[in-house]
Write a protein that holds these residues in place. Structure first.
Motif, PDB file in Angstrom:
ATOM      1  N   VAL A 198       5.353  -0.306  -4.433  1.00 31.81           N
ATOM      2  CA  VAL A 198       4.607  -1.363  -3.750  1.00 31.81           C
ATOM      3  C   VAL A 198       3.749  -0.762  -2.638  1.00 31.81           C
ATOM      4  CG1 VAL A 198       4.798  -3.479  -2.380  1.00 31.81           C
ATOM      5  CG2 VAL A 198       6.360  -3.084  -4.309  1.00 31.81           C
ATOM      6  N   VAL A 199       4.337   0.174  -1.872  1.00 31.63           N
ATOM      7  CA  VAL A 199       3.598   0.819  -0.781  1.00 31.63           C
ATOM      8  C   VAL A 199       2.361   1.528  -1.345  1.00 31.63           C
ATOM      9  CG1 VAL A 199       3.693   2.583   1.018  1.00 31.63           C
ATOM     10  CG2 VAL A 199       5.667   1.095   0.630  1.00 31.63           C
ATOM     11  N   HIS A 200       2.546   2.244  -2.437  1.00 32.07           N
ATOM     12  CA  HIS A 200       1.425   2.972  -3.049  1.00 32.07           C
ATOM     13  C   HIS A 200       0.306   2.013  -3.455  1.00 32.07           C
ATOM     14  CE1 HIS A 200      -0.623   4.382  -6.757  1.00 32.07           C
ATOM     15  NE2 HIS A 200      -0.767   5.482  -6.059  1.00 32.07           N
ATOM     16  N   SER A 201       0.666   0.962  -4.173  1.00 30.98           N
ATOM     17  CA  SER A 201      -0.363   0.034  -4.658  1.00 30.98           C
ATOM     18  C   SER A 201      -0.998  -0.743  -3.513  1.00 30.98           C
ATOM     19  CB  SER A 201       0.258  -0.931  -5.676  1.00 30.98           C
ATOM     20  OG  SER A 201       0.683  -0.237  -6.838  1.00 30.98           O
ATOM     21  N   PHE A 202      -0.210  -1.053  -2.460  1.00 35.64           N
ATOM     22  CA  PHE A 202      -0.749  -1.796  -1.326  1.00 35.64           C
ATOM     23  C   PHE A 202      -1.829  -0.990  -0.620  1.00 35.64           C
ATOM     24  CE2 PHE A 202      -0.353  -3.002   3.264  1.00 35.64           C
ATOM     25  CZ  PHE A 202      -0.920  -4.274   3.152  1.00 35.64           C
ATOM     26  N   PHE A 203      -1.549   0.266  -0.346  1.00 36.09           N
ATOM     27  CA  PHE A 203      -2.560   1.078   0.340  1.00 36.09           C
ATOM     28  C   PHE A 203      -3.744   1.400  -0.570  1.00 36.09           C
ATOM     29  CE2 PHE A 203       0.944   2.071   3.344  1.00 36.09           C
ATOM     30  CZ  PHE A 203       0.317   1.592   4.478  1.00 36.09           C
ATOM     31  N   ALA A 204      -3.492   1.421  -1.877  1.00 35.20           N
ATOM     32  CA  ALA A 204      -4.609   1.625  -2.815  1.00 35.20           C
ATOM     33  C   ALA A 204      -5.573   0.441  -2.759  1.00 35.20           C
ATOM     34  CB  ALA A 204      -4.080   1.810  -4.225  1.00 35.20           C
ATOM     35  N   VAL A 205      -5.042  -0.785  -2.699  1.00 37.59           N
ATOM     36  CA  VAL A 205      -5.925  -1.945  -2.629  1.00 37.59           C
ATOM     37  C   VAL A 205      -6.615  -2.022  -1.264  1.00 37.59           C
ATOM     38  CG1 VAL A 205      -4.263  -3.693  -1.819  1.00 37.59           C
ATOM     39  CG2 VAL A 205      -6.130  -4.375  -3.293  1.00 37.59           C
ATOM     40  N   LEU A 206      -5.930  -1.614  -0.191  1.00 35.08           N
ATOM     41  CA  LEU A 206      -6.577  -1.576   1.120  1.00 35.08           C
ATOM     42  C   LEU A 206      -7.746  -0.590   1.111  1.00 35.08           C
ATOM     43  CD1 LEU A 206      -3.573  -1.669   3.644  1.00 35.08           C
ATOM     44  CD2 LEU A 206      -5.081  -3.536   2.967  1.00 35.08           C
ATOM     45  N   SER A 207      -7.558   0.550   0.451  1.00 36.21           N
ATOM     46  CA  SER A 207      -8.648   1.535   0.358  1.00 36.21           C
ATOM     47  C   SER A 207      -9.853   0.933  -0.351  1.00 36.21           C
ATOM     48  CB  SER A 207      -8.166   2.784  -0.390  1.00 36.21           C
ATOM     49  OG  SER A 207      -7.161   3.451   0.334  1.00 36.21           O
ATOM     50  N   GLN A 208      -9.601   0.125  -1.381  1.00 31.12           N
ATOM     51  CA  GLN A 208     -10.708  -0.507  -2.101  1.00 31.12           C
ATOM     52  C   GLN A 208     -11.456  -1.496  -1.210  1.00 31.12           C
ATOM     53  OE1 GLN A 208     -11.919   0.151  -5.170  1.00 31.12           O
ATOM     54  NE2 GLN A 208     -10.437   1.819  -5.306  1.00 31.12           N
ATOM     55  N   PHE A 209     -10.712  -2.239  -0.396  1.00 33.60           N
ATOM     56  CA  PHE A 209     -11.366  -3.182   0.511  1.00 33.60           C
ATOM     57  C   PHE A 209     -12.204  -2.452   1.568  1.00 33.60           C
ATOM     58  CE2 PHE A 209      -8.704  -6.584  -1.129  1.00 33.60           C
ATOM     59  CZ  PHE A 209      -9.537  -7.686  -0.995  1.00 33.60           C
ATOM     60  N   VAL A 210     -11.645  -1.387   2.147  1.00 34.10           N
ATOM     61  CA  VAL A 210     -12.402  -0.644   3.161  1.00 34.10           C
ATOM     62  C   VAL A 210     -13.651  -0.035   2.543  1.00 34.10           C
ATOM     63  CG1 VAL A 210     -12.343   1.379   4.670  1.00 34.10           C
ATOM     64  CG2 VAL A 210     -10.402  -0.180   4.614  1.00 34.10           C
ATOM     65  N   ARG A 211     -13.544   0.438   1.348  1.00 39.70           N
ATOM     66  CA  ARG A 211     -14.670   1.119   0.700  1.00 39.70           C
ATOM     67  C   ARG A 211     -15.717   0.132   0.207  1.00 39.70           C
ATOM     68  NH1 ARG A 211     -12.969   4.902  -4.143  1.00 39.70           N
ATOM     69  NH2 ARG A 211     -11.833   5.828  -2.403  1.00 39.70           N
ATOM     70  N   HIS A 212     -15.263  -0.931  -0.477  1.00 38.91           N
ATOM     71  CA  HIS A 212     -16.209  -1.839  -1.136  1.00 38.91           C
ATOM     72  C   HIS A 212     -16.442  -3.132  -0.371  1.00 38.91           C
ATOM     73  CE1 HIS A 212     -16.246   0.592  -4.778  1.00 38.91           C
ATOM     74  NE2 HIS A 212     -14.929   0.607  -4.769  1.00 38.91           N
ATOM     75  N   ALA A 213     -15.436  -3.614   0.375  1.00 34.75           N
ATOM     76  CA  ALA A 213     -15.530  -4.949   0.984  1.00 34.75           C
ATOM     77  C   ALA A 213     -15.153  -4.918   2.456  1.00 34.75           C
ATOM     78  CB  ALA A 213     -14.624  -5.917   0.214  1.00 34.75           C
ATOM     79  N   PRO A 214     -15.884  -4.133   3.285  1.00 27.63           N
ATOM     80  CA  PRO A 214     -15.494  -4.021   4.691  1.00 27.63           C
ATOM     81  C   PRO A 214     -15.583  -5.339   5.453  1.00 27.63           C
ATOM     82  CG  PRO A 214     -17.643  -3.016   4.317  1.00 27.63           C
ATOM     83  CD  PRO A 214     -17.078  -3.325   2.976  1.00 27.63           C
ATOM     84  N   LEU A 215     -16.534  -6.206   5.078  1.00 26.42           N
ATOM     85  CA  LEU A 215     -16.634  -7.484   5.777  1.00 26.42           C
ATOM     86  C   LEU A 215     -15.390  -8.334   5.541  1.00 26.42           C
ATOM     87  CD1 LEU A 215     -20.371  -8.493   5.213  1.00 26.42           C
ATOM     88  CD2 LEU A 215     -19.328  -7.373   7.190  1.00 26.42           C
ATOM     89  N   ALA A 216     -14.913  -8.347   4.308  1.00 20.51           N
ATOM     90  CA  ALA A 216     -13.687  -9.082   4.008  1.00 20.51           C
ATOM     91  C   ALA A 216     -12.502  -8.461   4.750  1.00 20.51           C
ATOM     92  CB  ALA A 216     -13.436  -9.092   2.504  1.00 20.51           C
ATOM     93  N   PHE A 217     -12.500  -7.144   4.811  1.00 24.93           N
ATOM     94  CA  PHE A 217     -11.389  -6.456   5.492  1.00 24.93           C
ATOM     95  C   PHE A 217     -11.316  -6.841   6.965  1.00 24.93           C
ATOM     96  CE2 PHE A 217      -9.506  -2.890   7.780  1.00 24.93           C
ATOM     97  CZ  PHE A 217      -8.368  -2.645   7.038  1.00 24.93           C
ATOM     98  N   TYR A 218     -12.453  -6.909   7.618  1.00 26.47           N
ATOM     99  CA  TYR A 218     -12.447  -7.190   9.060  1.00 26.47           C
ATOM    100  C   TYR A 218     -12.473  -8.691   9.377  1.00 26.47           C
ATOM    101  CZ  TYR A 218     -13.060  -2.240   9.691  1.00 26.47           C
ATOM    102  OH  TYR A 218     -12.861  -0.887   9.672  1.00 26.47           O
ATOM    103  N   ASN A 219     -12.523  -9.525   8.346  1.00 25.55           N
ATOM    104  CA  ASN A 219     -12.499 -10.971   8.576  1.00 25.55           C
ATOM    105  C   ASN A 219     -11.106 -11.571   8.451  1.00 25.55           C
ATOM    106  OD1 ASN A 219     -15.145 -11.557   9.281  1.00 25.55           O
ATOM    107  ND2 ASN A 219     -15.812 -11.676   7.139  1.00 25.55           N
ATOM    108  N   ILE A 220     -10.115 -10.778   8.048  1.00 24.26           N
ATOM    109  CA  ILE A 220      -8.755 -11.319   8.035  1.00 24.26           C
ATOM    110  C   ILE A 220      -8.293 -11.483   9.483  1.00 24.26           C
ATOM    111  CG2 ILE A 220      -8.224 -10.277   5.799  1.00 24.26           C
ATOM    112  CD1 ILE A 220      -6.611  -8.137   7.238  1.00 24.26           C
ATOM    113  N   PRO A 221      -7.268 -12.290   9.728  1.00 24.31           N
ATOM    114  CA  PRO A 221      -6.799 -12.506  11.102  1.00 24.31           C
ATOM    115  C   PRO A 221      -6.476 -11.194  11.789  1.00 24.31           C
ATOM    116  CG  PRO A 221      -5.772 -14.079   9.620  1.00 24.31           C
ATOM    117  CD  PRO A 221      -6.527 -13.124   8.762  1.00 24.31           C
ATOM    118  N   PRO A 222      -6.823 -11.039  13.066  1.00 22.74           N
ATOM    119  CA  PRO A 222      -6.595  -9.781  13.796  1.00 22.74           C
ATOM    120  C   PRO A 222      -5.145  -9.322  13.762  1.00 22.74           C
ATOM    121  CG  PRO A 222      -8.017 -11.227  15.061  1.00 22.74           C
ATOM    122  CD  PRO A 222      -7.539 -12.032  13.901  1.00 22.74           C
TER     123      PRO A 222
END
Length: 1094
Positions: A916-940
């Motif tokens: 789970v840890v591996h896949s979770f950080f893999a999806v976070l990497s995809q958001f930072v790389r492809h969808a930074p606006l979505a990444f920074y729009n989640i609750p602080p």
């Protein structure tokens, strides 16, 4: 160890050889082994050699060998000569046998010679020979050593010393001394061997030849052995010495010197091969089917052919070569089935390959033209050309001779094809079932080797081999038609079974040739696939012939692509076989090859194709149905969208019906509340856990659906496209969906069925891992922007499915699905690049999320901007739908973070669920790389939690999870934006987590995580320092001033050196070296070989 009595030792030896108790044998072996380590074993050996027991005598001789080999340096100088005399005395005493004890004593003397020469035993070969000769015809300790016994003893030692010198590990200086001593004695040994071969004592001749072979193996020069070659040739013509002489010649021909003396060897051996004696021996072995007679002769002939195929090709027209080829042909077709009846025929196959290669390299003599041209070449090139010319005997033929050789090779390879086709034939099924499993495997492997040889025949014969095999098929089919009148039951109709097996071998030959037959061949293969032959292949008998015919069809897929008129007859042969269990695997593979290769050609025949499939679908074995569905889907994928609907309904109708039945039954069980009925797993009869029948049925149908989705994927899916192309393609796909789905009909029903099934499975089987994994695979297979299919659900529905499933059970497969949604859909659905959304003013880096560390390949990001930004660009303004899509991605990430954090309350949870840890950080990497606006729009607070989670993850020991954590941090640190709000957000986060991140990285470098992860830690530290140099210097100085941090082995000087080294260089290589050295210091590996190996 106390000195044992001789009777006690003999009793242990007796028990060791006679006892059936393995535990006692191991104990006795250990005792005897330890006994030989003792000093008194020197005195024990002669007592045992004097025993009446042969086992004790052997152990005594072995003890001498062991003591000399292991304890040589402990022998006093005044005892060294005594040991030699003692060994020679015992060898003489055992000169008349037993042979195995005499051999062991000679091995002991060989071990002695290797250590004693030259210091203690100069000129040892002459010395020993004279010693033995002086004792000939005398009584020694009551034993009379005859002339024959003396010869056998000398030959034994001379054989063994050559073998031991070849295999012993000897330091170079000592080996040079031994080589010098041996060179002095070799002439005597050759003279002694010659004397025996010329003599009249037949018993010593085989031993002399064995001795000669051992010296050839040792590597004596050709000029030394050449005087004996005539005698060795003569020995080939004597039954008593043939085997030994054949082994000598095999060794000579395999030696490195053979090529330099090719003519001498070949011209010497060919008269022997063509002699009446050799032909008679060959004929006798074939007629008697006696492998013992054949083995040595076949090995000799094959070795000759393997090493001198060039010479044979150049002399192809000589009568003795013709006789040689006939003998090789005889051995290639040696009677009986390979592995069960014989193991000779395979040794000839490599020769036919080598001969074909040599024949193809024959060149006419263009020496005159070449000479005229060489005048313009420089000297060095002329030397090279002359060297090549002298090294090859394939040149020098006039054009008429070359043409004659090529014509003469044709009937040879035609006959070879007929011989090999016969060797391919299987035995009857009744006989086959009596063979051991390993024999069957060897026979099957031999068939593949024959197939490779047939390919070489094709290079000689070309269309002639196809014509030969196809004509053979016609004759065989005529025969099958006649004998089938007596009944189609193979078990009762022996002639029918024989005919079918003969046809199978011919079809196997044609299948083998598919690798080399040109795809454009338009003469012979159309004959085969015509009604004259292919239309007559048996379809009413289940047998090997149909298996091979199916494999043959699949192997000619590329040929069918250029000859589409033969496709439907081929499919009509393949598809009905899918419902027959024995034939189904072969049919499925053939179908896959054809559909994958000929999808465009099958488009026009799709209706007929689907009709044939519908007739057999229900009978197809579930084990292969997925492969069949995939194959048909690849053809449907090539159709225009409107035309694909009807075939898709035909392909998936039964699958959707069963899926819906499973869903309804599952809902009823859940409604009942009965825990036994709700359970998805059960214990089988072996006590193993497995899916209960309903869940197993659902998993099976999902497998079929997954196969269809994968088959529908376009081969162009991975094409690299510009930003505009990607957006336009996606919009066109959306338009296709709207146009086709709104029109209703079967397309809308398919889409509705797909959505209902996916969402239904997620709702009623949320906790069953296998079913959820398969469902998530289907979801990932749907994700495409390059084409539309009613089966491919819109990404908003896919997001909803992933959110729903992950909320119910945090399986990592849903995180993987979310990662793909981001990478496939975010750019196209939310308005393109950051520049188009926010505008740009001379962007620092158009690669959002890329690393400035060029040495880290794992951090290279997708170019999400995909444009050449101007110095200033205004945002184009996004549509309301694009804003909604952006919000959907933000909501997806928020859901994933919340559910993951809910299940990960401690380091123990992280260690327990590394997947789970591996896949979770893999999806976070995809958001930072492809969808930074979505990444920074989640609750602080979620951002804060996940970043703290990432820092905690740096202490994980599981490599996969730790690597994913590091890759995420690398991705995060490497963000480089020219947008103040985004840049400020990144910097604020790094300011908060920077000290903890630095602590975790340094602890990992210092030894807290596996050493193999240090390169990834380096890749994380490098961009961190590059982006925040002052902060990193402060953090490191504070942390490394703590006592014992990050390791007690890191002294102040090494810490200071590390800070200075990493802060003052921007060279990735030097930076990596500094980290590596500091890590070794912290792990106490500095200066070690292991420490440098990373």
């Amino acid at each position: 160890m106390a000195v044992p009595t001789i009777p006690h030792v003999e009793e242990v030896i007796r028990q060791f050889y006679s006892s059936q108790d393995s535990a006692y044998q191991r104990s006795a072996q250990e005792y005897l082994h330890n006994l030989q380590k003792e000093t008194f074993a020197w005195d024990l050996a002669p007592h045992l050699l004097s025993s009446q027991s042969e086992n004790s005598q052997f152990f005594g001789a072995h003890t001498y060998q062991v003591k000399i080999s292991r304890d040589w340096n402990t022998i006093p100088d005044d005892r060294i000569e005594w040991i030699r005399e003692e060994l020679i005395r015992w060898i003489v005493r055992y000169s008349n046998g037993p042979a195995f004890i005499r051999t062991k004593l000679c091995l002991a003397l060989s071990a002695y010679a290797i250590r004693a020469v030259p210091k203690y035993w100069p000129n040892f070969i002459h010395s020993l020979y004279q010693d033995f000769r002086s004792r000939t015809n005398q009584n020694v300790d009551g034993v009379f050593m005859s002339q024959q016994a003396m010869e056998l003893v000398c030959l034994e030692f001379f054989t063994l010393i050559a073998e031991e010198l070849g295999r012993a590990e000897i330091e170079p200086r000592k080996r040079a001394q031994l080589t010098d001593e041996v060179s002095k004695g070799v002439p005597l040994i050759m003279s002694f061997i010659q004397e025996i071969l010329v003599g009249s004592n037949p018993a010593s001749k085989p031993k002399a030849l064995v001795c000669f072979k051992s010296w050839v193996q040792y590597g004596i020069t050709f000029d030394v052995i050449q005087p004996l070659l005539g005698l060795v040739l003569n020995s080939l013509l004597d039954d008593e010495t043939f085997d030994a002489a054949a082994e000598v010649w095999t060794e000579i021909m395999s030696s490195s010197a053979a090529a330099r003396h090719q003519d001498t060897i070949c011209e010497g051996l060919m008269p022997c091969f063509a002699s009446e004696w050799a032909r008679a021996k060959h004929l006798e072995s074939i007629q008697a089917e006696n492998e013992d007679i054949s083995k040595s002769l076949c090995q000799l002939l094959s070795t000759f052919g393997d090493n001198f195929s060039d010479w044979i090709a150049a002399k192809f027209l000589r009568p003795d070569i013709v006789l040689y080829l006939e003998m090789m042909m005889g051995f290639a077709g040696f009677p009986g089935y390979y592995a069960e009846d014989e193991t000779i025929s395979d040794s000839t196959l490599n020769f036919w390959y080598m001969l074909q290669e040599s024949l193809s390299e024959l060149q006419p003599d263009d020496s005159e033209n070449s000479t005229g041209n060489r005048g313009s070449l420089d000297d060095d090139r002329q030397v090279i050309l002359s060297t090549i010319s002298s090294a090859s005997n394939i040149t020098g033929l006039d054009k008429q001779s070359l043409q004659a050789i090529r014509e003469a090779s044709i009937p040879v390879y035609i006959r070879l094809t007929e011989v090999l086709r016969k060797k391919l034939e299987y035995p009857s099924q009744k006989e086959w079932l009596t063979w051991a499993r390993d024999i069957r495997q060897e026979f099957t492997g031999h068939r593949q080797e024959i197939a490779d040889t047939l390919i070489n025949s094709y290079h000689v014969l070309h269309q002639q081999i196809l014509s030969l095999l196809i004509d053979t098929c016609i004759v065989q089919l005529d025969g099958i038609q006649k004998v089938s009148l007596s009944g189609l039951n193979i078990a009762e109709n022996t002639q029918l079974e024989i005919g079918l097996l003969q046809l199978e071998a011919t079809l196997y030959c044609l299948k083998a040739l598919s690798e080399v037959v040109p795809h454009s061949e338009s003469v012979q293969m159309p004959r085969f696939f015509s009604d004259q032959i292919f239309g007559r292949l048996p379809t009413n008998v289940v047998c090997r012939t149909r298996e091979t015919a199916l494999s043959l069809i699949g192997s000619y897929a590329d040929w069918f692509k250029l000859h589409p008129q033969f496709l439907l007859p081929a499919l009509n042969f393949v598809i009905p076989a899918l419902e027959i269990p024995q034939l189904a695997p072969y049919a499925a593979k053939a179908l896959k090859n054809i559909c994958d290769t000929c999808r465009e050609s099958l488009v026009e025949a799709i209706d007929a194709f689907m009709t044939v499939f519908a007739n057999v679908e229900r009978a197809i074995d579930p084990a292969i149905k997925g492969s069949v569905v995939f194959s048909i889907a690849t053809v449907i994928q090539s159709l225009p969208v409107e035309r694909s609907i009807s075939p898709l309904v035909g392909l998936l109708g039964d699958i959707f019906t069963r899926l819906n039945e499973c869903l309804e039954t599952r809902k009823q069980r859940l409604a009942s509340g009965n825990s036994e009925m709700i359970a998805t797993q059960r214990q089988n009869s072996n006590g193993e856990t497995e899916l209960e029948p309903l869940s197993a049925m659902m998993l099976q149908q999902l497998d079929f659906l997954l196969s269809c989705c994968r088959g529908l994927q376009s081969p162009l899916e991975e094409e690299v496209r510009t930003a505009d192309e990607r957006i336009q393609l996606y919009q066109r796909t959306v338009e296709d969906r709207v146009r086709i789905i709104i029109s209703g009909g079967m397309a809308a029903e398919l889409a509705q069925s797909m959505e209902q099934v996916i969402q239904g499975v997620v709702m009623v089987w949320p906790h069953e891992l296998e079913i959820m994994e398969r469902t998530s695979q289907i979801v990932r297979a749907m994700m495409t922007v390059s084409q539309f299919s009613p089966l491919y659900l819109p990404f908003r529905i896919l997001i909803r499915v992933v959110e729903t499933a992950f909320r119910q059970h945090a399986f990592p497969c849903w995180l993987d699905a979310a990662a793909k949604i981001v990478s496939v859909y975010y750019f196209e659905t939310t308005g393109g690049s950051l520049a188009s959304k926010l505008g740009s003013g001379a962007p620092i880096n158009s690669n959002v999320g890329s690393s400035s560390y060029s040495g880290t390949s794992s951090t290279q990001a997708v170019d999400v901007d995909s444009l050449s930004a101007s110095a200033s660009m205004a945002p184009r303004g996004r549509t309301s739908i694009e804003h909604e899509n952006e919000a959907a991605f933000t909501h997806l990430l928020s859901t994933l973070v919340a559910r993951t954090m809910e299940g990960m309350q401690s380091m123990a949870d992280m260690e327990e669920h590394p997947d789970v840890v591996h896949s979770f950080f893999a999806v976070l990497s995809q958001f930072v790389r492809h969808a930074p606006l979505a990444f920074y729009n989640i609750p602080p607070e979620q951002t804060e939690n996940l970043m703290n989670f990432a820092v905690a993850g740096l202490a994980l020991q599981e490599r996969l999870a730790l690597k994913a954590t590091l890759l995420f941090l690398i991705e995060f640190v490497s963000q480089n934006y020219d947008y103040p709000e985004l840049k400020q957000r990144v910097d604020e986060i790094m300011t908060r987590i920077g000290p903890q991140t630095m602590r975790a990285i340094l602890l990992g470098i210092g030894g807290q995580v596996p050493r193999s992860m240090v390169p990834q830690l380096n890749d994380c530290l490098y961009p961190l320092i590059g982006k925040y140099p002052q902060e990193c210097r402060s953090w490191m100085q504070t942390l490394l001033s703590e006592p014992g941090f990050p390791s007690k082995y890191a002294d102040p000087a090494s810490r200071e050196k590390f800070i200075k080294g990493v802060m003052q260089t921007r060279s990735p290589k030097r930076f990596k070296d500094e980290v590596h050295q500091f890590s070794n210091k912290c792990r106490q590996l500095d200066g070690s070989v292991y420490g440098s190996a990373i």
